[in-house]
Every structure is written in structure tokens, then in C-alpha cells.
Design a protein around this motif. Structure first.
Motif, short mmCIF file in Angstrom:
data_model
loop_
_atom_site.label_atom_id
_atom_site.label_comp_id
_atom_site.label_asym_id
_atom_site.label_seq_id
_atom_site.Cartn_x
_atom_site.Cartn_y
_atom_site.Cartn_z
N LYS A 415 1.16 -1.43 0.25
CA LYS A 415 0.41 -0.46 0.15
C LYS A 415 0.81 1.27 -0.10
N TYR A 416 0.40 2.19 -0.22
CA TYR A 416 0.95 3.78 0.02
C TYR A 416 0.44 4.45 0.15
N HIS A 417 1.13 6.10 0.39
CA HIS A 417 0.57 7.38 0.51
C HIS A 417 1.12 7.99 -0.59
N ALA A 418 0.63 9.64 -0.96
CA ALA A 418 1.78 10.14 -1.49
C ALA A 418 1.90 11.49 -0.97
N GLU A 419 3.04 12.20 -1.03
CA GLU A 419 3.64 13.42 -0.94
C GLU A 419 3.85 14.47 -2.00
N LEU A 420 3.90 15.09 -1.51
CA LEU A 420 3.62 16.39 -2.41
C LEU A 420 4.53 17.35 -2.22
N SER A 421 5.81 17.55 -2.90
CA SER A 421 6.75 18.06 -2.52
C SER A 421 7.31 19.47 -3.57
N THR A 422 7.22 20.64 -2.58
CA THR A 422 7.62 22.06 -3.54
C THR A 422 8.95 22.99 -3.35
N ARG A 423 9.05 23.49 -4.26
CA ARG A 423 10.17 24.38 -4.80
C ARG A 423 11.48 24.81 -3.04
N PRO A 424 12.38 23.42 -4.24
CA PRO A 424 13.57 23.81 -2.98
C PRO A 424 13.68 25.45 -2.70
N GLU A 425 14.64 25.52 -2.13
CA GLU A 425 15.67 26.78 -1.94
C GLU A 425 16.46 26.63 -3.55
N ASN A 426 17.19 25.83 -2.92
CA ASN A 426 18.07 25.57 -4.14
C ASN A 426 17.71 25.12 -5.30
N SER A 427 17.57 25.85 -6.00
CA SER A 427 16.62 25.20 -7.07
C SER A 427 17.11 26.11 -8.54
N MET A 428 16.52 25.85 -10.00
CA MET A 428 16.95 26.81 -10.59
C MET A 428 15.28 27.23 -11.90
N GLY A 429 15.33 28.05 -11.97
CA GLY A 429 13.82 28.45 -13.24
C GLY A 429 12.77 29.72 -12.28
N ASP A 430 12.01 29.92 -13.10
CA ASP A 430 11.43 31.31 -13.07
C ASP A 430 10.30 31.07 -11.98
N ASP A 431 9.71 31.34 -11.35
CA ASP A 431 8.55 31.35 -10.49
C ASP A 431 7.62 31.05 -11.23
N ALA A 432 6.82 31.35 -11.88
CA ALA A 432 5.89 30.94 -13.05
C ALA A 432 5.96 29.35 -13.46
N SER A 433 7.23 29.32 -13.88
CA SER A 433 7.17 27.79 -14.20
C SER A 433 7.47 26.83 -13.22
N TRP A 434 7.71 26.90 -12.76
CA TRP A 434 7.43 26.25 -11.25
C TRP A 434 5.83 26.35 -10.35
#
Length: 638
Positions: A415-434
């Protein structure tokens, strides 16, 4: 005194006099809640129940059956343990004592060397403190007063912690009976709320994790809201010890680790049979879901890793080499190679989504102290896939991946459960695409009616992700599968497709793994099944055993027939008693044992014994093969 408005979890609003404690509010709402509440969450901030309300607020109460409640119990338990140690071993110096995922610990500086026998005495003293039901009283003092107090008590570690705080800091202390500790809190209202606890082990720990500092003694413990939950946890630990994949891996001759290659596992013939069965199933499922398989090189040059972003964001985890005086890296991930494959020819919207799957051997540098059997290694095979699609295909494609995950995990009984992980500090790219990528994952989770929690800031450096945490047969969870939505690498590698409008467009890419690491997944399966693998994946499916030398020829004939049909079979023709052969086959967890005596040799049958089902009686070889094949096809777990 004026009244304030309290908005409760159910949306109702009640009024209380300003200055009312949160404990009094809980009691007024419900007598049971008054007895069970541990903390109050006020406008999203955890507070002690002894705190008072002074203005309108949203208030929720934390009870023992929640994650926050369990944390509070364990945090308070660490203070109870420290008080007990102070009673039994006067003069000890206390460092830090936090709650952790599995319980709590306290780091101690003492001339006395603690032993397992000491733990029993400390537990006994803790029980007395719990029975006294001492209130935990919070006080706040100026920084200079706190420094003076702990300096007078020669609590050098507390002094150092306070010195790290700003000059104008107000220091919070918690007192229970004759024990006062430096702590930010909050805590359970009294020691009596620590209902069930157990001290688990002793270890050494450098002060502040720095090997240049003094080695302290660390005492680990755990605590639960009830004795039943504690007993269940201790039983799980006993089971986990029996199932330890390092122990079973050796006993079942599956894999080994060697000083000549720390963190690099060696798979034995049994391990390769198991591995190949798991990979054969992987190939079947990926063919069903219309994936194409690719293979990319293990070593590629520095320019590629600079372009992919790994050189700037992941370099400390990578291994390097030089070829023709140029810098190369051993790949820690498969994705940059997949980008190069995609870019080898033009693409049209009509062929999207394009699903490239790869069983790629990757290498990542792990500290030697972190290595742990197959669970934490330095090289592993990632069952990767990189899916290129149009923006409109994001949600249906993630749904398709989730369907694949469901099929695979249910096959293994996980069985499983899901977790949604969001933008980290050490990331690349712009806010809109994230934001677009994160919202795409969120919508897919909700469209598939999957419950999930959010891990703020825990995404990959190139995009947000959904992690799938599997639950094994004894209740532990393991993070394996992941779906990562990436708009950065297609941009960096200038990936394109021709749209329906005839213009060039940028594809969106999904990175996803099902098993995660093949090696780690095998370790999980060893522990999940306790080495008793279902017949479809068992390293040895059948063992043929003649009772005497007279039946050896017939036993070999049976074994050869099974082998020719592709089954993983062994012939045990040693000059040993049949009872010993059966016992050894059971220890080796072989699913089926075929016992051949004089009667079976004369009638052309086999006496079938199942690993867990016992004696199944005599069968013709054809009937046994039909039974065996049915169990394999249906992936039955006996």
C-alpha cells in the motif's frame, strides 16, 4: 474583563473572557477533550495549554492520536528522562534532548559510563515522575538571567546555547518539580500525559555534531499515547530485526558487501535470479503502458552536466574522472542522457507523449557512515522514465503513471500514500514555471482522488514532485516511486516539437521511477516478505529431493524437465536423510519441494510439499507444473 471570539475547527465561534487558559477552553467545550488535549494551535502556532487567550483567534486542540500530539508526548518524555537521570546521577551535564521521528533522545556529559542496566533504573525513576503528574510550567526570563542561572549550575552546554541567541532574546524555561530545562516548548500540560515509554539504546554523539567537539553519551527512547501502541511498536522492531535484509541477504545467499567496494553491492546467483524476475516484470508492465526503452552512457563530459544544472546544484554528490585531459562525470542521474536521445531527431505533436524508459546504473557519493546494506549505497540501478508531452497532456499522463504505479505496487502487496514536494531553496527556473508545474501535480493528485500531504521546499532542484511512500507487511513506510514535473531541462536542452499549428513548441517532461533504486527495492522486498518470496520471483522456485539413491535418476529426470521449461529448479541429490533436506529447503524458503520416493518413481508422480501450506499430496508432474504455472501467472503469494 472583555470577551474574545474563538473560531474552532468546525467553523463555530464561541466567546470567552480574555485571560482564559486554553486548557479551560478545552474543558468547557468537551470534558473528554479537556482530559485528552495536549497543546493548542492558535492561529497556526503551537501553544501550551496553560497559555491564555488575549484576542480573537482560530484555535484547534492537539490530541494524542495526531502527529503533533505524539511529538509533544515524546518531547515531554525527553524532559522526564532528563529529570530521572538528574535524580539518579547527580552532576551530569545536559546538552540537548529533542523529539525525533522514532521517539526522543538526550545528549549527556557524565563521568559515569551508562550501561543497559542503567536504562532499566532510569525507566523506573521516570515511572515515578509520571505518576506524580507534575505540571510543566513555562517561564520567560531575560537572557542575562538565564545565563547566570545555568552558569551557576555549571550547565556549560546550556550556557553555550544561550550565548548563541541575540542579546535582547527572552529565554523560555520549563520546570517540572525539581527539574528546570532550557526549552522553546511547547509541552504536554503535565508529566502524567507520558503514558507509555521505553528506553531503547545508548550511543555516542559529538556535541553539535562536530567531531572536533567532545563526545557525549546519547540515550534514545520512545513514547506512545498508550501501552498497546508501544507494544505494537516494540513488536514491529522485533519483526524488523528478524527481517533485516542484511542478515537475510547473507543467509539466503542473495548479496554481499565488501571492504574492497564500500557501498557497492555484490549480487550472488540467487540475487541475480531474484533481480531478473523483478526486472522481467518491469519490462512486461512498461511494454503494456507503451514505453520505449533506451540506454545512455555512464560517463559524460563536464559540459553536459553544466548544461543540465547538476554541476552547480549536485556536484558534491558526484564522482569525476578525466579522459584525454578533459573533465568527465559518472552520471548520478539518467535524465541528461535522455534529453540527448530526444534531441537526435525532430518531433511532432502527433507522437507525444513520448515515453523513454531506462534501467540506468548511477553513482552517487554517500558518506561512509550513511551506508546501510542495500538501502543506502553508492551505485544503484534507477528504473527511470522520461516522458515528453504537451502542456495539455500533463494531467492525463500523470494519471497514466499513477495507474502503472497502482498495478506494480498492488502486485507486490504494498500500500502507499503520496506526498507533494514543492520548490526548494537550491532550485533553478522562474516562479511562473514552478507554479504551473506544482499546480499540474496537485490537480492530478486530486483528479485521481489520492490523499496527500505537502512537503514544503522538498522538491528536486529542477521541479516539484510527488513521492510515493510504500507500507510494508509490518507497517513501516519506504519512499520509492516518484513523479517529477520538469520544465527546466527541456528549456536548457532546447527541446522542441512541431505543434498542430506548424510552429515550434517546448515540451514538458516528467521524470518518474517506480522501484526507485532496484537495489533498495530488493532490500525492501526481502524485509517485506521476510525472504519468503512469492513463487514468481523466488530465486529458487522448486527443489527436487530423492529419498534414496535409487530414485536419483527419476529425480534428475523431473528436475531436467522443469529446467527445460524455464523454471528455477534445484536437485538435492546429496546422501542425506530426507528430513534434513526438507528442513534445509524450508530454511532457504523454497516455495515448492518435490519429494521422490520409490512409489513416486514407479508411478511417475511427485509428492508435493509447499513452503507454508505443508504436504499437498502426490501429483503427476503435469498437474504440478500446471499448478506452479498458475501461481506464477497470477503472482500468488502463498
Amino acid at each position: 474583563m472583555s470577551n474574545v471570539k474563538v473560531t474552532l475547527k468546525d467553523g463555530s465561534v464561541k466567546e470567552f473572557a480574555a485571560g482564559t487558559s486554553y486548557l479551560e477552553i478545552a474543558k468547557s467545550l468537551n470534558q473528554k477533550l479537556g482530559k485528552q488535549a495536549l497543546l493548542a494551535v492558535v492561529d497556526g502556532v503551537n501553544k501550551d495549554l496553560s497559555d491564555i487567550i488575549e484576542k480573537d483567534a482560530v484555535v484547534e486542540f492537539v490530541t494524542p492520536d495526531t502527529k503533533e500530539g505524539l511529538h509533544a508526548i515524546r518531547h515531554t518524555a525527553s524532559h522526564v528522562m532528563a529529570q530521572a537521570i538528574q535524580h539518579l546521577f547527580p552532576g551530569v551535564k545536559f546538552a540537548i534532548g529533542p523529539a525525533i521521528d522514532t521517539g526522543f533522545y538526550y545528549d549527556i556529559d557524565s563521568e559515569h559510563v551508562f550501561t543497559p542496566e542503567d536504562l532499566a533504573a532510569i525507566e523506573k525513576e521516570m515511572a515515578k515522575i509520571v505518576k506524580q503528574n507534575l505540571p510543566l510550567v513555562r517561564s520567560e526570563v531575560p537572557r542575562k538571567d538565564a545565563l547566570a542561572r545555568f552558569a551557576a549550575e555549571k550547565e556549560i552546554y546550556k550556557v553555550e546555547l544561550i550565548n548563541d541567541l541575540p542579546e535582547d532574546a527572552v529565554i523560555s524555561l520549563y520546570t517540572q518539580g525539581d527539574f528546570t530545562d532550557l526549552c522553546a516548548g511547547p509541552h504536554c500540560p503535565s508529566t502524567g500525559r507520558v503514558k507509555a515509554f521505553k528506553l531503547m539504546s545508548l550511543a555516542g554523539a559529538y556535541w553539535r555534531g562536530n567531531e572536533k567537539n567532545k563526545m557525549l553519551q546519547r540515550i534514545y527512547g520512545t513514547a506512545f499515547p498508550s501501552k498497546e501502541e508501544l507494544d505494537d511498536y516494540l513488536h514491529m522492531l522485533e519483526e524488523a530485526e528478524k527481517r533485516d535484509h542484511r542478515k537475510l541477504g547473507k543467509e539466503l545467499d542473495i548479496f554481499s558487501m565488501h571492504d574492497e567496494g564500500p557501498g557497492f553491492p555484490f549480487f550472488h546467483p540467487n540475487g541475480m535470479r531474484l533481480r531478473n524476475a523483478i526486472l522481467e516484470y518491469w519490462h512486461q508492465v512498461h511494454r503494456k503502458y507503451l514505453y520505449e526503452q533506451v540506454m545512455t552512457p555512464m560517463i559524460m563530459n563536464r559540459d553536459l552536466w553544466i548544461r543540465s544544472g547538476h554541476w552547480d546544484h549536485y556536484r558534491e554528490n558526484m564522482y569525476f574522472t578525466k579522459i584525454d585531459d578533459m573533465d568527465y562525470a559518472i552520471k548520478p542521474m539518467n535524465c541528461p542522457g535522455g534529453m540527448l536521445v530526444y534531441n537526435t531527431r525532430p518531433h511532432s505533436y502527433k507522437e507525444l507523449p513520448l515515453r523513454y524508459a531506462e534501467l540506468g546504473l548511477v553513482h552517487r557519493h554517500e558518506l561512509s557512515g550513511a551506508l546501510h546494506g542495500l538501502f543506502r549505497v553508492r551505485c544503484f540501478t534507477q528504473d527511470d522514465a522520461h516522458i515528453f508531452m504537451t502542456p495539455e497532456q500533463i494531467q492525463p499522463e500523470i494519471t497514466n503513471v499513477i495507474k502503472l504505479f497502482n498495478e506494480v505496487y498492488s502486485t507486490f502487496g504494498l500500500k502507499y500514500h503520496a506526498e507533494l514536494s514543492t520548490r526548494p531553496e537550491n532550485s533553478m527556473g522562474d516562479d511562473a514555471s514552478w507554479e504551473l508545474a506544482t499546480e499540474g501535480l496537485r490537480k492530478a493528485l486530486e483528479a485521481n482522488h489520492l490523499d496527500y500531504i505537502i512537503n514544503e521546499g522538498d522538491g528536486a532542484f529542477y521541479g516539484p514532485k510527488i513521492d510515493f511512500h510504500l507500507q510494508d507487511s509490518i507497517g513501516r513506510t519506504w519512499q520509492c516511486g516518484t513523479i517529477q514535473l520538469d520544465m527546466q531541462l527541456p528549456e536548457k536542452f532546447n527541446c522542441e516539437y512541431t505543434g498542430e499549428d506548424g510552429l515550434k513548441h517546448r515540451p514538458v517532461m516528467i521524470h518518474r521511477v517506480v522501484y526507485g533504486s532496484i537495489e533498495r527495492f530488493i532490500g525492501i522486498l526481502i524485509e517485506h516478505y521476510a525472504g519468503s518470496f512469492p513463487v514468481w520471483m523466488a530465486p529458487n522456485q522448486v527443489r527436487v529431493m530423492p529419498i534414496t539413491d535409487k530414485q536419483q535418476a527419476y529425480a534428475k529426470e523431473v528436475n531436467d524437465k522443469l529446467f527445460e521449461l524455464g523454471y528455477r529448479t534445484q536437485l538435492d541429490d546429496r546422501n542425506e536423510k530426507i528430513g534434513k533436506k526438507i528442513r534445509e529447503a524450508q530454511v532457504q524458503k523454497v516455495p515448492f519441494m518435490l519429494i521422490v520416493g520409490e512409489k513416486e518413481a514407479e508411478s511417475g508422480t511427485v509428492a508435493v510439499r509447499q513452503r507454508h501450506g505443508g504436504d499437498l499430496g502426490a501429483m503427476s508432474l503435469g498437474d504440478f507444473i500446471a499448478r506452479l504455472q498458475k501461481d506464477i501467472d497470477e503472482k500468488v503469494n502463498d
